[in-house]
Design a protein around this motif. Structure first.
Motif, PDB file in Angstrom:
ATOM      1  N   UNK A  50       0.805  -1.208   0.000  1.00  0.00           N
ATOM      2  CA  UNK A  50       0.000   0.000   0.000  1.00  0.00           C
ATOM      3  C   UNK A  50       0.837   1.256   0.000  1.00  0.00           C
ATOM      4  N   UNK A  51       0.144   2.388   0.155  1.00  0.00           N
ATOM      5  CA  UNK A  51       0.794   3.679  -0.004  1.00  0.00           C
ATOM      6  C   UNK A  51       0.233   4.689   0.988  1.00  0.00           C
ATOM      7  N   UNK A  52       1.032   5.720   1.239  1.00  0.00           N
ATOM      8  CA  UNK A  52       0.622   6.862   2.050  1.00  0.00           C
ATOM      9  C   UNK A  52       0.972   8.111   1.262  1.00  0.00           C
ATOM     10  N   UNK A  53      -0.029   8.937   0.955  1.00  0.00           N
ATOM     11  CA  UNK A  53       0.189  10.172   0.207  1.00  0.00           C
ATOM     12  C   UNK A  53      -0.175  11.381   1.041  1.00  0.00           C
ATOM     13  N   UNK A  54       0.656  12.409   0.992  1.00  0.00           N
ATOM     14  CA  UNK A  54       0.451  13.609   1.802  1.00  0.00           C
ATOM     15  C   UNK A  54       0.565  14.849   0.945  1.00  0.00           C
ATOM     16  N   UNK A  55      -0.287  15.819   1.214  1.00  0.00           N
ATOM     17  CA  UNK A  55      -0.210  17.121   0.557  1.00  0.00           C
ATOM     18  C   UNK A  55      -0.154  18.203   1.633  1.00  0.00           C
ATOM     19  N   UNK A  56       0.686  19.222   1.379  1.00  0.00           N
ATOM     20  CA  UNK A  56       0.737  20.348   2.298  1.00  0.00           C
ATOM     21  C   UNK A  56       2.022  20.476   3.065  1.00  0.00           C
ATOM     22  N   UNK A  57       2.943  19.518   2.941  1.00  0.00           N
ATOM     23  CA  UNK A  57       4.180  19.585   3.718  1.00  0.00           C
ATOM     24  C   UNK A  57       5.407  19.606   2.814  1.00  0.00           C
ATOM     25  N   UNK A  58       5.232  19.999   1.561  1.00  0.00           N
ATOM     26  CA  UNK A  58       6.338  19.966   0.602  1.00  0.00           C
ATOM     27  C   UNK A  58       7.297  21.128   0.768  1.00  0.00           C
ATOM     28  N   UNK A  59       6.926  22.106   1.591  1.00  0.00           N
ATOM     29  CA  UNK A  59       7.815  23.238   1.785  1.00  0.00           C
ATOM     30  C   UNK A  59       7.662  24.323   0.730  1.00  0.00           C
ATOM     31  N   UNK A  60       6.727  24.142  -0.221  1.00  0.00           N
ATOM     32  CA  UNK A  60       6.504  25.152  -1.249  1.00  0.00           C
ATOM     33  C   UNK A  60       5.266  25.957  -0.891  1.00  0.00           C
ATOM     34  N   UNK A  61       5.426  27.241  -0.715  1.00  0.00           N
ATOM     35  CA  UNK A  61       4.316  28.097  -0.332  1.00  0.00           C
ATOM     36  C   UNK A  61       3.299  28.187  -1.470  1.00  0.00           C
ATOM     37  N   UNK A  62       2.022  28.060  -1.105  1.00  0.00           N
ATOM     38  CA  UNK A  62       0.918  28.227  -2.054  1.00  0.00           C
ATOM     39  C   UNK A  62       1.029  27.269  -3.245  1.00  0.00           C
ATOM     40  N   UNK A  63       1.480  26.026  -2.981  1.00  0.00           N
ATOM     41  CA  UNK A  63       1.703  25.100  -4.080  1.00  0.00           C
ATOM     42  C   UNK A  63       0.444  24.364  -4.506  1.00  0.00           C
ATOM     43  N   UNK A  64      -0.645  24.459  -3.723  1.00  0.00           N
ATOM     44  CA  UNK A  64      -1.919  23.852  -4.104  1.00  0.00           C
ATOM     45  C   UNK A  64      -2.939  24.967  -4.294  1.00  0.00           C
TER      46      UNK A  64
END
Length: 287
Positions: free
Chosen positions: A216-230
């Motif tokens: 299986x997998x674990x996916x995360x958004x929001x912690x990439x260190x890039x401001x306003x990336x989403x």
């Protein structure tokens, strides 16, 4: 780590809603996910296992592969499989990274080519279209400023392609980690399921959520260190409802896409989980 409104539910209730519960007392984690977390030593190792660890950096992300085999797989086979996986990641970077002006994605954005002319590019586009439909438009690779940008799932797609190379090389026990994303299969070097500690993105004092996985997998958004990336695809403005969102499931490409959509949608995104094909919201950290 809690999904908003999730307090007070029993472990059974959380599982029915698709929210993972902490697994305490299970031993040292093999892998840690979260800002600044490094996976230098993947737990203990059985004496009959050949263990390899390799990290590669591309413009899309940094990838760490941890492999182990028993008996039938030797160091040469593991080395060959690693080289194939690294070559795949580097080829994906050169061919599909939106940051590279000569990549197929960049050329597609400029209208110079059609996706149908390149099967892997057509696969990326099709996956983005499927995620847009599955998330009520909260994942929308066409709503990003500048045109089509599959970045919300491209890292997961690259990890899964590298993992396929490992399997083709005869490696059945591995973890491929990129930032706060990973996919695993088989068993950790100690011989049991992979033990994964998922740390809160901002509160280091909170105990991590512990998972045990053999596939299986674990996916995360929001912690990439890039401001306003989403971007909120409905307003065109940077998404700001959550600090981070984490999704587990069978395939990292899809888990990444769901995590990006959940990060953009906030509480409204929790209506999608769990999905019929096994994707679950592990947590959504509010601002």
């Amino acid at each position: 780590m809690r999904v908003p409104g999730g307090g007070g539910r029993s472990r059974d209730q959380r599982r029915r809603r698709g929210l993972a519960a902490p697994l305490g007392g299970r031993g040292r984690p093999d892998l840690r996910l979260g800002v600044g977390r490094r996976n230098e030593r993947p737990g203990t190792t059985l004496t009959d296992r050949v263990v390899a660890r390799h990290t590669v950096q591309t413009s899309i992300g940094e990838y760490t592969m941890i492999l182990n085999g028993a008996g039938v797989i030797g160091r040469r086979e593991i080395g060959d499989a690693l080289r194939d996986a690294v070559a795949e990641l580097r080829a994906i970077d050169l061919t599909y990274s939106p940051a590279r002006p000569a990549s197929l994605v960049a050329r597609l954005r400029r209208g110079e080519i059609s996706a149908e002319a390149y099967p892997p590019l057509a696969d990326i586009v099709a996956r983005c279209a499927a995620m847009r439909a599955a998330t009520d438009g909260w994942f929308d690779a066409w709503a990003v400023p500048g045109g089509f940008d599959p970045g919300g799932l491209l890292c997961g797609w690259a990890v899964e392609r590298a993992a396929a190379r490992l399997r083709a090389g005869g490696v059945g026990n591995y973890a491929v980690v990129s930032g706060a994303d990973l996919t695993v299969r088989g068993y950790a070097p100690h011989g049991g399921p992979w033990r994964i500690a998922v740390h809160h993105p901002t509160d280091g004092a909170r105990p991590p959520v512990m998972l045990e996985m053999t596939s299986g997998a674990v996916g995360t958004s929001g912690v990439a260190g890039r401001r306003d990336h989403v971007v909120d695809p409905h307003t065109g403005e940077p998404a700001n409802r959550l600090v981070a969102a984490t999704v587990t499931g069978p395939d990292l490409t899809v888990a990444d896409g769901y995590a990006t959509a959940l990060y953009a949608a906030g509480r409204a995104g929790l209506d999608w989980f769990p999905t019929r094909d096994g994707y679950r919201a592990l947590f959504a950290a509010p601002r």
